[in-house]
Design an enzyme around this catalytic site. Structure first.
Site, PDB file in Angstrom:
ATOM      1  N   GLY A  85      16.938   0.907  15.574  1.00  9.30           N
ATOM      2  CA  GLY A  85      17.113   0.302  14.252  1.00  9.30           C
ATOM      3  C   GLY A  85      17.469  -1.177  14.256  1.00  9.30           C
TER       4      GLY A  85
ATOM      5  N   LYS B  84      11.165   6.510  22.186  1.00  4.11           N
ATOM      6  CA  LYS B  84      11.900   5.249  22.361  1.00  4.11           C
ATOM      7  C   LYS B  84      12.049   4.916  23.847  1.00  4.11           C
ATOM      8  CE  LYS B  84      14.306   5.963  17.975  1.00  4.11           C
ATOM      9  NZ  LYS B  84      15.442   6.641  17.321  1.00  4.11           N
TER      10      LYS B  84
ATOM     11  N   GLY C 298      18.632   3.948   9.249  1.00  7.35           N
ATOM     12  CA  GLY C 298      19.058   3.548   7.901  1.00  7.35           C
ATOM     13  C   GLY C 298      18.150   2.463   7.364  1.00  7.35           C
TER      14      GLY C 298
ATOM     15  N   ALA D 195       0.848  -1.201   0.000  1.00  3.07           N
ATOM     16  CA  ALA D 195       0.000   0.000   0.000  1.00  3.07           C
ATOM     17  C   ALA D 195       0.876   1.240   0.000  1.00  3.07           C
ATOM     18  CB  ALA D 195      -0.905  -0.003   1.236  1.00  3.07           C
TER      19      ALA D 195
HETATM   20  N1  HSE Z   1      16.171  10.234  13.594  1.00  2.00           N
HETATM   21  C1  HSE Z   1      16.585   9.083  14.343  1.00  2.00           C
HETATM   22  C2  HSE Z   1      18.055   9.231  14.719  1.00  2.00           C
HETATM   23  C3  HSE Z   1      16.422   7.791  13.640  1.00  2.00           C
HETATM   24  O1  HSE Z   1      18.689  10.252  14.441  1.00  2.00           O
HETATM   25  O2  HSE Z   1      18.558   8.310  15.350  1.00  2.00           O
HETATM   26  C4  HSE Z   1      14.989   7.349  13.567  1.00  2.00           C
HETATM   27  O3  HSE Z   1      14.486   7.054  14.833  1.00  2.00           O
END
Ligand code: HSE
Length: 428
Positions: free
Chosen positions: A131, A202, A302, A42
């Site tokens: 990540g 986070k 990334g 989507a």
């Molecule tokens: N913008 C975030 C960072 C990555 O600079 O770590 C995405 O959560």
């Protein structure tokens, strides 16, 4: 029979998920026990070339996530809506979901987990924090038999890059931010990173998992960014054998009855493992009763690293589906509440430009004492008009420390409060 995946979003992460699912199809089939294939994608607009089979593209995300042949849904569009409605529609139709959506989980994870439990499906989200780093499942599963006391994380690569440049090159905040933007780390509007919003989302997710409490949302996180960090703060930290890091800190209170969750710049001793995390890398340090100290380190952002975490979750939820099981996250909740920042026990570093005359140090010490704050050490830099008193407190409630600083700011003997920053302390 193949398991079919609906992908919501085909940007930097989504297109990498498609590439990896296609390129690693044999390994994935072997690891899951059945092939995994993309059943539909989507997107908002079909007319762009995304390097994926155009026949898979649709703009009707709701129809895709409820399609009877779809087993699993991967959500990488981000933001609150329409992601929340689509995930809820998917779980209500019996699909397991993998998401990288930190903002949504931090704001309304409780609703999503409840819906997933009621539907008997999985909701996995490893890619939402740090990540590629395997972190959430170690907290949820590997440490499930332990008692976590504190989690300290460098969970925002952009701010770590900026602070690292300020430390290693003596550069200022603005110039380091511009460099981070030119390298593509920081967005054109860097607010979410530099003001700590990204790290706060986070932190909420980490606190929920570490302390098994669904109570924590992004709104509960005390948040301060790095825009106020000056070259002078970095130099002050160096003089004390510290570096400045933006940390997400989740900590159980001493009585174990509540948790504190905060994001702010911290002076961290150079010998602490988090101090050596450079550039845009992420790392999370966990202190647990039995496991002791653990550190998780790697790429926090990334397309390809984040897609690796998504694929790991995809394999896990596909295996669970074959085994007709699911993880009922949040089913056994401690319900631990979040205490406010004023009750959090911290230490402060305070540098004061003062008049260099008899009685100044004793007056400053008296102001600390009046607030019940004990001084750990004090030194004087310079003399005469250049005199600066640098004090580090023992741990005390944050409210007492911030009131101390307020009184110092208004005192006639203090020309300027040159630097105030929390110092994180560690027992041996
Ligand atoms: N913008 C975030 C960072 C990555 O600079 O770590 C995405 O959560």
């Amino acid at each position: 029979m193949a398991m079919k995946v609906a992908l919501l979003g085909c940007g930097v992460v989504g297109s990498e998920v498609v590439r990896l699912v296609n390129e690693q199809s044999e390994e994935l089939a072997a690891r899951v026990g059945t092939p995994i294939e993309i059943g539909g994608i989507a997107v908002r607009r079909i007319d762009r070339d995304r390097g994926v089979d155009p026949a898979l593209l649709t703009t009707d995300a709701t129809a895709l996530v409820t399609r009877p042949d779809i087993d699993l849904v991967v959500e990488v569009i981000g933001g609150i809506e329409p992601a929340r409605s689509l995930i809820l529609a998917a779980v209500k139709s019996g699909k397991s979901v993998v998401t990288a959506n930190k903002a949504l989980l931090a704001e309304d994870g409780q609703t999503l987990h409840r819906a997933a439990r009621e539907a008997g499906v999985d909701l996995y989200y490893e890619a939402s924090v740090a990540g590629a780093i395997p972190l959430l499942r170690p907290l949820r599963d590997s440490l499930a038999g332990d008692r976590v006391h504190r989690v300290l994380g460098i969970v925002n690569g952009t701010t770590n890059y900026i602070l690292d440049r300020m430390d290693s090159l003596g550069a200022g905040f603005t110039e380091s931010l511009e460099e981070a933007q030119s390298l593509g780390y920081a967005e054109a509007d860097p607010t979410a990173d530099v003001e700590g919003f990204d790290a706060a989302a986070k932190a909420a997710i980490l606190a929920r998992l570490a302390f098994h409490t669904q109570q924590v949302t992004a709104a509960d996180v005390h948040r301060e960014g790095i825009t106020g960090v000056s070259a002078g703060d970095i130099a002050s930290a160096r003089a004390m054998g510290c570096v400045v890091k933006l940390l997400a800190i989740c900590q159980r209170s001493e009585d174990g009855e509540s948790v504190g969750v905060r994001v702010h710049p911290v002076m961290l001793p150079v010998e602490h493992p988090l101090a050596s995390v450079k550039e845009a890398y992420n790392a999370v340090f966990v202190e647990a009763e039995s496991a002791g100290r653990l550190m998780f380190y790697g790429a926090g952002a990334g397309g390809t690293p984040t897609a690796s975490a998504v694929l790991g979750d995809l394999v896990a939820v596909a295996r669970n589906r074959l085994a007709r099981t699911s993880v009922a996250e949040g089913a056994h909740d401690t319900g631990l509440p979040v205490h406010d920042m004023g009750h959090t026990i911290t230490s402060y570093h305070v540098a004061l430009d003062v008049a260099d005359r008899p009685g100044v140090l004793s007056k400053v010490a008296e102001i600390f004492a009046d607030h019940g704050v004990s001084i750990k050490n004090v030194r004087q830099e310079g003399t005469g008009d250049d005199a600066q008193l640098v004090l580090v407190s023992h741990p005390a409630p944050d409210a007492a420390l911030s009131s101390t600083v307020e009184v110092l700011r208004g005192h006639e003997m203090v020309r300027e409060v040159a630097s105030v920053m929390r110092v994180e302390t560690f027992s041996d």
